[in-house]
Design a protein around this motif. Sequence first.
Motif, PDB file in Angstrom:
ATOM      1  N   ASP A 281      26.162  -6.331 138.799  1.00  0.00           N
ATOM      2  CA  ASP A 281      24.721  -6.172 138.617  1.00  0.00           C
ATOM      3  C   ASP A 281      24.443  -5.268 137.425  1.00  0.00           C
ATOM      4  N   ALA A 282      23.179  -5.078 137.124  1.00  0.00           N
ATOM      5  CA  ALA A 282      22.799  -4.307 135.935  1.00  0.00           C
ATOM      6  C   ALA A 282      23.264  -2.856 136.006  1.00  0.00           C
ATOM      7  N   THR A 283      23.402  -2.303 137.216  1.00  0.00           N
ATOM      8  CA  THR A 283      23.828  -0.907 137.367  1.00  0.00           C
ATOM      9  C   THR A 283      25.338  -0.782 137.537  1.00  0.00           C
ATOM     10  N   GLU A 284      26.030  -1.917 137.589  1.00  0.00           N
ATOM     11  CA  GLU A 284      27.480  -1.968 137.848  1.00  0.00           C
ATOM     12  C   GLU A 284      27.833  -1.296 139.173  1.00  0.00           C
ATOM     13  N   SER A 285      26.908  -1.380 140.135  1.00  0.00           N
ATOM     14  CA  SER A 285      27.160  -0.832 141.467  1.00  0.00           C
ATOM     15  C   SER A 285      27.828  -1.857 142.375  1.00  0.00           C
ATOM     16  N   TYR A 286      27.567  -3.142 142.126  1.00  0.00           N
ATOM     17  CA  TYR A 286      28.071  -4.212 142.981  1.00  0.00           C
ATOM     18  C   TYR A 286      28.835  -5.239 142.155  1.00  0.00           C
ATOM     19  N   VAL A 287      29.736  -5.923 142.803  1.00  0.00           N
ATOM     20  CA  VAL A 287      30.486  -7.009 142.155  1.00  0.00           C
ATOM     21  C   VAL A 287      30.439  -8.228 143.071  1.00  0.00           C
ATOM     22  N   THR A 288      30.374  -9.386 142.462  1.00  0.00           N
ATOM     23  CA  THR A 288      30.264 -10.632 143.222  1.00  0.00           C
ATOM     24  C   THR A 288      31.098 -11.712 142.551  1.00  0.00           C
ATOM     25  N   THR A 289      31.954 -12.346 143.324  1.00  0.00           N
ATOM     26  CA  THR A 289      32.715 -13.497 142.830  1.00  0.00           C
ATOM     27  C   THR A 289      32.019 -14.768 143.310  1.00  0.00           C
ATOM     28  N   VAL A 290      31.816 -15.698 142.395  1.00  0.00           N
ATOM     29  CA  VAL A 290      31.233 -16.995 142.732  1.00  0.00           C
ATOM     30  C   VAL A 290      32.246 -18.076 142.370  1.00  0.00           C
ATOM     31  N   GLY A 291      32.374 -19.074 143.235  1.00  0.00           N
ATOM     32  CA  GLY A 291      33.382 -20.110 143.006  1.00  0.00           C
ATOM     33  C   GLY A 291      32.821 -21.507 143.168  1.00  0.00           C
ATOM     34  N   LEU A 292      33.463 -22.448 142.461  1.00  0.00           N
ATOM     35  CA  LEU A 292      33.165 -23.879 142.579  1.00  0.00           C
ATOM     36  C   LEU A 292      34.468 -24.594 142.912  1.00  0.00           C
ATOM     37  N   LEU A 293      34.570 -25.072 144.135  1.00  0.00           N
ATOM     38  CA  LEU A 293      35.751 -25.826 144.534  1.00  0.00           C
ATOM     39  C   LEU A 293      35.447 -27.319 144.369  1.00  0.00           C
ATOM     40  N   PHE A 294      36.156 -27.966 143.459  1.00  0.00           N
ATOM     41  CA  PHE A 294      36.009 -29.408 143.253  1.00  0.00           C
ATOM     42  C   PHE A 294      37.010 -30.117 144.160  1.00  0.00           C
TER      43      PHE A 294
END
Length: 270
Positions: A134-147
Amino acid sequence: MSFGEPEGYEGDARPRPLGRRGRSQAAAAAVCLVLGLGLISGAVTGSWLVGGSGEDGTLSTFAAAGSLWHSVPVDQLFPPTVQGRGAGPGGADRTWTRIAVAPDSGCKDAFDPLLRKALAPVGCERLLRATYTDATESYVTTVGLLFSTADAPGMTALANRFRKERLDRRSDLMPLPYAAEGTPAAGFGARQRASWTVSVLTEAPVVVYAVSGWADGRSVDDPQPAGDAMEADATTPAAQAGLGNEAKGLADRVERDFRRNVRSASEQPS
């Protein structure tokens, strides 16, 4: 003793046999039915063979979606910056910045055993992942696309199972994050998962997911699915921090961009 055919009357009151005309009408109707079914089945078969609607030689949406992992640039699938207008708690705006992209790969070792087993019926053609902060670098998120390697009925069956059995809400079926060294996600491991979402598409051979956590590497004892964490009365640390919004908001926007890319690809001539 035998009987002749019963007679009817035409407009000028001349007798005519009723049975003869009935047989001819039935025969003509049967021929029309056979021809009609043949034309319909031929059109449907033709559409299946070309993998699309049969109009203007365009690719079907489903077929186009399955090929995007190698035909669309990574910046279109996972934009460097994603704007989440109204995606935060209370409708606050969010901005996510991509900090790492995993090499495209298969699904081996990419999921915990139980989630891998749940996804096994649709197979795995390719897995694409990126991690954002996020903009504050407080959180991290991984997003994935499984084909997947599944057809449309296979994806529908999996989507129905996830919905009926609520598999997307089971903490033992959380996706794994992608932790990249030298980034705020370096300490983002299995114990750091706080909230997640999984969406099985039915109009494309793709599963979209996201998993979020704190950027400081703290472990989480009570992870919560994004849908629950976004409830107004949710009180878990993940919910209070808005980590459900992080996972759901980012996954929704990546999915939206993916659908846009599918529409563009399906309009290309085959």
